[in-house]
Design a protein around this motif. Structure first.
Motif, PDB file in Angstrom:
ATOM      1  N   UNK A   1      -7.004  11.853  -4.369  1.00 62.19           N
ATOM      2  CA  UNK A   1      -5.610  11.505  -4.696  1.00 62.19           C
ATOM      3  C   UNK A   1      -4.721  11.361  -3.455  1.00 62.19           C
ATOM      4  N   UNK A   2      -5.218  11.731  -2.288  1.00 58.89           N
ATOM      5  CA  UNK A   2      -4.435  11.545  -1.054  1.00 58.89           C
ATOM      6  C   UNK A   2      -4.744  10.224  -0.357  1.00 58.89           C
ATOM      7  N   UNK A   3      -5.608   9.404  -0.983  1.00 58.95           N
ATOM      8  CA  UNK A   3      -5.912   8.055  -0.464  1.00 58.95           C
ATOM      9  C   UNK A   3      -5.499   7.059  -1.537  1.00 58.95           C
ATOM     10  N   UNK A   4      -4.523   6.199  -1.220  1.00 55.88           N
ATOM     11  CA  UNK A   4      -3.990   5.281  -2.238  1.00 55.88           C
ATOM     12  C   UNK A   4      -4.120   3.839  -1.787  1.00 55.88           C
ATOM     13  N   UNK A   5      -4.595   3.000  -2.694  1.00 52.21           N
ATOM     14  CA  UNK A   5      -4.930   1.609  -2.347  1.00 52.21           C
ATOM     15  C   UNK A   5      -4.121   0.637  -3.209  1.00 52.21           C
ATOM     16  N   UNK A   6      -3.636  -0.432  -2.564  1.00 53.22           N
ATOM     17  CA  UNK A   6      -3.018  -1.539  -3.305  1.00 53.22           C
ATOM     18  C   UNK A   6      -3.749  -2.828  -2.937  1.00 53.22           C
ATOM     19  N   UNK A   7      -4.144  -3.605  -3.937  1.00 55.09           N
ATOM     20  CA  UNK A   7      -4.784  -4.909  -3.701  1.00 55.09           C
ATOM     21  C   UNK A   7      -3.731  -5.991  -3.900  1.00 55.09           C
ATOM     22  N   UNK A   8      -3.316  -6.638  -2.818  1.00 53.85           N
ATOM     23  CA  UNK A   8      -2.229  -7.622  -2.929  1.00 53.85           C
ATOM     24  C   UNK A   8      -2.716  -8.949  -3.507  1.00 53.85           C
ATOM     25  N   UNK A   9      -4.026  -9.228  -3.418  1.00 53.78           N
ATOM     26  CA  UNK A   9      -4.590 -10.454  -3.997  1.00 53.78           C
ATOM     27  C   UNK A   9      -5.543 -10.068  -5.140  1.00 53.78           C
ATOM     28  N   UNK A  10      -5.676 -10.941  -6.150  1.00 56.95           N
ATOM     29  CA  UNK A  10      -6.537 -10.583  -7.291  1.00 56.95           C
ATOM     30  C   UNK A  10      -8.015 -10.841  -7.015  1.00 56.95           C
TER      31      UNK A  10
END
Ligand code: UGY
Ligand code: MN
Length: 253
Positions: free
Chosen positions: A153-162
């Motif tokens: 839970x201390x590593x967070x990822x966002x994928x800006x492209x699908x």
């Protein structure tokens, strides 16, 4: 005391399979049809990479005009604001906003606030048989969900492209946030290449068998198979945006 600045020192490192570009050695490049701006070519083929990463600083007079041919472009606004004209639309893009320009598309970037900074990733598009090429995307990272990476839970990822649902994309652009003290769970060694820029915080990056202190503003290139690991230091989260080639067969013959 009369302090002498040692001009022969630099924190920039360029090796065969990785580079740390800290900005202390930047010399501007002039690009055709990108006028009244400063362009720093951080990563490109001359380094050994298969993509290109630029940092462009705009004034109120700057105009970045072009048409993509073989390469697609991902533009991300690091700070400031500007107008993108693309796909018959005119959109104001602020910090955290991004525009994906597929191949064969015209774009204009203008009316920037003084000192607007734009990060861009450029990659030759590899079409897939019977799959349509991606279309223009205009969005902001604020609209993208954060998911837990590797059950930590201390590593967070966002994928800006699908890129996860849509094989037509051959590149991924992700924002990776490490809470203070968090680290990659193991030393990754993979065929995919990375280009990254630190947006916040600091930490230690392991590249190959070397260990580098890194901080906001620094950029890194990792060639395929460059062993890599990161641990966040300090009291604020460490955040980087990064490029990765994805979704294609790993052989061209
Ligand atoms: O997606 C990745 O390969 C990512 N975990 N690598 C990295 O942050 N160096
Ligand atoms: Mn990786």
């Amino acid at each position: 005391m009369n302090k002498i600045k040692l001009t022969a020192l630099s924190t920039t490192v360029v090796e065969r399979n990785h580079a740390l570009i800290t900005g202390d050695g930047f010399v501007n490049s002039a690009l055709p049809n990108w006028t009244d701006c400063e362009v720093n070519v951080v990563i490109n083929e001359a380094m050994g990479a298969n993509f290109c990463q630029l940092i462009t600083t705009m004034t109120t007079e700057s105009k970045l005009q072009g048409k993509t041919h073989k390469s697609q472009i991902f533009f991300y606004v690091l700070s400031g604001t500007c107008i993108f004209k693309i796909n018959k639309k005119e959109v104001k893009v602020n910090k955290g906003g991004y525009v994906y320009v597929p191949v064969n598309e015209q774009y204009d970037i203008l009316n920037a606030e003084e000192n607007t900074k734009i990060l861009s990733f450029h990659k030759v598009y590899e079409p897939l048989e019977n799959v349509q090429a991606p279309k223009v995307i205009i969005n902001n990272q604020l609209n993208i969900e954060q998911t837990i990476y590797s059950e930590d839970p201390n590593l967070l990822m966002q994928n800006l492209l699908p890129d996860q649902e849509n094989l037509s994309f051959d590149m991924a652009i992700n924002i990776f946030k490490y809470n203070p003290g968090a680290n990659l769970p193991f030393v990754e060694t993979h065929i995919m290449e990375h280009g990254l820029m630190y947006l916040e915080g600091q930490g230690i990056y392991r590249l190959d068998d070397k260990w580098y202190p890194v901080k906001k503003g620094d950029c890194i290139w990792m060639a395929p198979y460059c062993p890599q690991w990161f641990g966040a230091l300090g009291t604020e989260p460490a955040v980087y945006i990064y490029y990765k080639n994805v979704n294609r067969f790993p052989i061209t013959i």
